[in-house]
Design a protein around this motif. Structure first.
Motif, PDB file in Angstrom:
ATOM      1  N   LEU A 196      -9.758   8.465  -1.310  1.00 25.77           N
ATOM      2  CA  LEU A 196     -10.137   7.602  -0.192  1.00 25.77           C
ATOM      3  C   LEU A 196     -10.126   8.395   1.111  1.00 25.77           C
ATOM      4  CD1 LEU A 196     -10.707   4.538  -0.080  1.00 25.77           C
ATOM      5  CD2 LEU A 196      -8.367   4.215   0.678  1.00 25.77           C
ATOM      6  N   ARG A 197      -9.086   9.248   1.232  1.00 26.71           N
ATOM      7  CA  ARG A 197      -8.901  10.062   2.419  1.00 26.71           C
ATOM      8  C   ARG A 197     -10.088  11.016   2.598  1.00 26.71           C
ATOM      9  NH1 ARG A 197      -2.888  11.394   2.345  1.00 26.71           N
ATOM     10  NH2 ARG A 197      -3.383  13.206   1.107  1.00 26.71           N
ATOM     11  N   HIS A 224       0.944   4.067  -2.826  1.00 26.32           N
ATOM     12  CA  HIS A 224       0.687   5.468  -2.481  1.00 26.32           C
ATOM     13  C   HIS A 224       1.799   6.371  -3.015  1.00 26.32           C
ATOM     14  CE1 HIS A 224      -0.231   8.596   0.914  1.00 26.32           C
ATOM     15  NE2 HIS A 224      -0.300   9.106  -0.294  1.00 26.32           N
ATOM     16  N   ARG A 277      -9.230  19.379   4.435  1.00 30.66           N
ATOM     17  CA  ARG A 277      -7.911  19.236   5.026  1.00 30.66           C
ATOM     18  C   ARG A 277      -7.085  20.472   4.725  1.00 30.66           C
ATOM     19  NH1 ARG A 277      -5.220  15.244   7.077  1.00 30.66           N
ATOM     20  NH2 ARG A 277      -6.744  13.709   6.401  1.00 30.66           N
ATOM     21  N   VAL A 329      -5.443   7.618  -3.199  1.00 28.48           N
ATOM     22  CA  VAL A 329      -5.356   7.733  -1.739  1.00 28.48           C
ATOM     23  C   VAL A 329      -6.051   9.000  -1.274  1.00 28.48           C
ATOM     24  CG1 VAL A 329      -3.808   7.861   0.231  1.00 28.48           C
ATOM     25  CG2 VAL A 329      -3.224   6.423  -1.713  1.00 28.48           C
ATOM     26  N   LEU A 375     -16.002  10.454   8.929  1.00 32.34           N
ATOM     27  CA  LEU A 375     -15.663  10.535  10.353  1.00 32.34           C
ATOM     28  C   LEU A 375     -15.914  11.913  10.966  1.00 32.34           C
ATOM     29  CD1 LEU A 375     -12.349   8.489  10.671  1.00 32.34           C
ATOM     30  CD2 LEU A 375     -14.575   7.925  11.610  1.00 32.34           C
ATOM     31  N   LEU A 430       0.833  -1.205   0.000  1.00 32.53           N
ATOM     32  CA  LEU A 430       0.000   0.000   0.000  1.00 32.53           C
ATOM     33  C   LEU A 430       0.866   1.254   0.000  1.00 32.53           C
ATOM     34  CD1 LEU A 430      -2.891  -0.901   2.477  1.00 32.53           C
ATOM     35  CD2 LEU A 430      -3.109  -0.339   0.056  1.00 32.53           C
ATOM     36  N   MET A 431       1.943   1.213   0.813  1.00 31.79           N
ATOM     37  CA  MET A 431       2.819   2.386   0.877  1.00 31.79           C
ATOM     38  C   MET A 431       3.481   2.658  -0.468  1.00 31.79           C
ATOM     39  SD  MET A 431       4.452   2.048   4.643  1.00 31.79           S
ATOM     40  CE  MET A 431       5.722   3.241   4.479  1.00 31.79           C
ATOM     41  N   MET A 483     -13.107   9.153   3.700  1.00 31.38           N
ATOM     42  CA  MET A 483     -12.982   8.732   5.090  1.00 31.38           C
ATOM     43  C   MET A 483     -13.185   9.908   6.047  1.00 31.38           C
ATOM     44  SD  MET A 483     -12.300   6.407   7.304  1.00 31.38           S
ATOM     45  CE  MET A 483     -11.528   5.009   6.505  1.00 31.38           C
ATOM     46  N   THR A 484     -12.549  11.045   5.760  1.00 31.21           N
ATOM     47  CA  THR A 484     -12.685  12.188   6.658  1.00 31.21           C
ATOM     48  C   THR A 484     -14.122  12.712   6.641  1.00 31.21           C
ATOM     49  OG1 THR A 484     -11.776  13.549   4.907  1.00 31.21           O
ATOM     50  CG2 THR A 484     -10.315  12.968   6.685  1.00 31.21           C
TER      51      THR A 484
END
Lengths: 294, 176
Positions: free
Chosen positions: A44-45, A34, A176, A41, A52, A30-31, A48-49
């Motif tokens: 996806l981020r 990325h 972000r 990524v 959440l 994965l790293m 996800m944020t």
């Protein structure tokens, strides 16, 4: 029948024994993926944020309140002193406000005389920082405002009186902010008194470094650094910092804002279309008169 | 429905509910701004404490999978290279698991020292991975302070974790 062996029965022991090795390989893969391509990524981020954010917003408020209680237990006397100080400051600011309005009107008439195209209107969206999990390597924070609140990618983010970062990812209800101290942050700036242009680079530490300076551009300690507005993403003339050292290892700038202790920030939204349509700069709302301490 | 089955289902739900509660609390502590920590710059690695504690006292073959997933979520939230927290968590769990037999009968001081080794190792690994990922040599100072802070906070966190452990230990249906 007791559930003694449920988990083991469902998943063969052999598979779970091998799990750590498989997971380690998966993490490494994965790293590398990325590193090769950041776009998936990022998507996806953002998802996800976004998911959440409501929970983090709900949880971080009482936590902060608790910490503030412990942090800022002030006696009545402190509050009184603070109040007196604020009233004095307020009186001064009122004077400044009047003169700013006068200057703004004067500026406006000069602009009209010269037929200058008006700067875009600045809208401020205030939000509380809900997450800063980046630790010592990534300097970014999450805000519970997003596309629905008209935040756009690239918007400047201010805290009090100085630039602290810019929006790098926007979701529906979260965004972000990459702080100016992050290693990947590059802000086009100019030195206010000499109008010399440069790039302000984050170095993952409290001070920022001025790069791409023209040779022999005579930097003086204490000179103010503001955004240049180059590149069109950030508005011009937002205060960023002051030069604190010049020497062999570069020119270093201390940010105006206390980036270590952000709580509320303002996203600066340049509503370009509206400004072009009306050509007007709306005066900011009159500062509120503070009657009590913080 | 068979009442006995019903009862054990309740126990399982209660058990996992408790674990989930602790994990959520630790996750929140890892993510939200704590004013005392200077914007997360020096933030103790709370998850590592749960990994270490549970690996020794409550090992389960599901631990690596659970912490892998938590690691991925933290990576996304913190804008870390995807998989970095996950890798560190699974490795920490693995190393702790391999020393479990030795650590099990030891005094709290020895267990604490073991955690110090894990915390410093995890910090060093994170620093190395980050430097490699960005091809820049990062300063290791803040990371070191975070690791030391984690070590000092470990006894505090071990207390609520031991409460959970005791609650689970009373439960005859728990996974060995």
């Amino acid at each position: 029948m007791p559930l003694k062996t449920t988990t083991v029965q469902i998943m063969p022991v052999v598979v779970l024994r091998a799990a750590p090795a498989v997971l380690i390989l998966l993490a490494l893969t994965l790293m590398m993926l990325h590193r090769a391509d950041t776009l998936p990524v990022e998507r996806l981020r953002t998802a996800m944020t976004d998911a959440l954010t409501p929970a983090l917003t709900a949880v971080s408020a009482p936590f902060n309140a608790l910490v503030e209680q412990i942090d800022g237990v002030t006696t009545i006397r402190d509050l009184k002193a603070e109040n007196i100080r604020l009233e004095e400051e307020n009186a001064k600011l009122q004077q400044w406000y009047e003169s700013a309005l006068k200057l703004q009107a004067e500026n406006q008439s000069f602009r009209e005389l010269l037929n200058v195209k008006a700067d875009p209107t600045l809208n401020f969206i205030t939000a509380r920082v809900i997450s800063d999990a980046g630790g010592s390597f990534v300097k970014s924070v999450l805000l519970p405002v997003g596309v629905l609140d008209k935040v756009q990618k690239g918007n400047a983010v201010m805290s009090g009186h100085g630039l602290v970062g810019r929006v790098t990812e926007v979701g529906q209800r979260s965004s972000r902010v990459l702080l100016i101290t992050d290693l990947n942050s590059r802000i086009p700036v100019l030195i206010q008194n000499t109008r010399t242009k440069a790039i302000l680079a984050g170095k993952n530490q409290n001070l920022l470094k001025l790069e791409r300076l023209p040779p022999d551009s005579g930097m003086t300690i204490g000179a103010r650094i503001v955004t240049s507005g180059d590149g069109g993403q950030l508005p011009a003339d937002l205060p960023v910092g002051t030069i604190v050292s010049t020497g062999e290892n570069g020119v270093w700038v201390r940010p105006v804002s206390d980036i270590d202790r952000l709580s509320y920030v303002q996203v600066v939204n340049t509503d370009i279309d509206q400004a072009l349509a009306t050509g007007e700069i709306t005066p900011p709302p009159k500062p509120a008169i503070y009657k009590s301490g913080k | 429905m068979d009442p006995e089955w019903n009862e054990s289902l309740l126990r399982v739900v209660g058990r996992w509910g408790l674990v989930l509660l602790v994990l959520t609390a630790l996750f929140v502590l890892s993510a939200i701004p704590l004013k005392i920590t200077h914007l997360g710059e020096i933030r103790p690695v709370f998850m590592l404490m749960a990994i270490y504690y549970w690996t020794i006292l409550r090992p389960s073959p599901w631990l690596p999978v659970a912490f892998f997933v938590i690691g991925l979520v933290l990576d996304l939230l913190a804008a870390y290279p995807l998989g970095m927290h996950a890798l560190i968590f699974v490795l920490a769990q693995w190393v702790t698991g391999s020393q479990r037999k030795f650590l099990l009968g030891q005094s709290f001081l020895v267990i604490w020292a073991g955690f110090a080794a894990i915390a410093l190792g995890a910090g060093a690994l994170q620093w190395a991975l980050f430097s490699l990922f960005n091809l820049t040599l990062f300063s290791a100072k803040l990371m070191l302070i975070s690791a030391v802070l984690s070590v000092f906070l470990f006894p505090l966190l071990a207390l609520p974790l031991s409460v959970v452990h005791k609650a689970l230990a009373d439960d005859p249906s728990s996974v060995p």
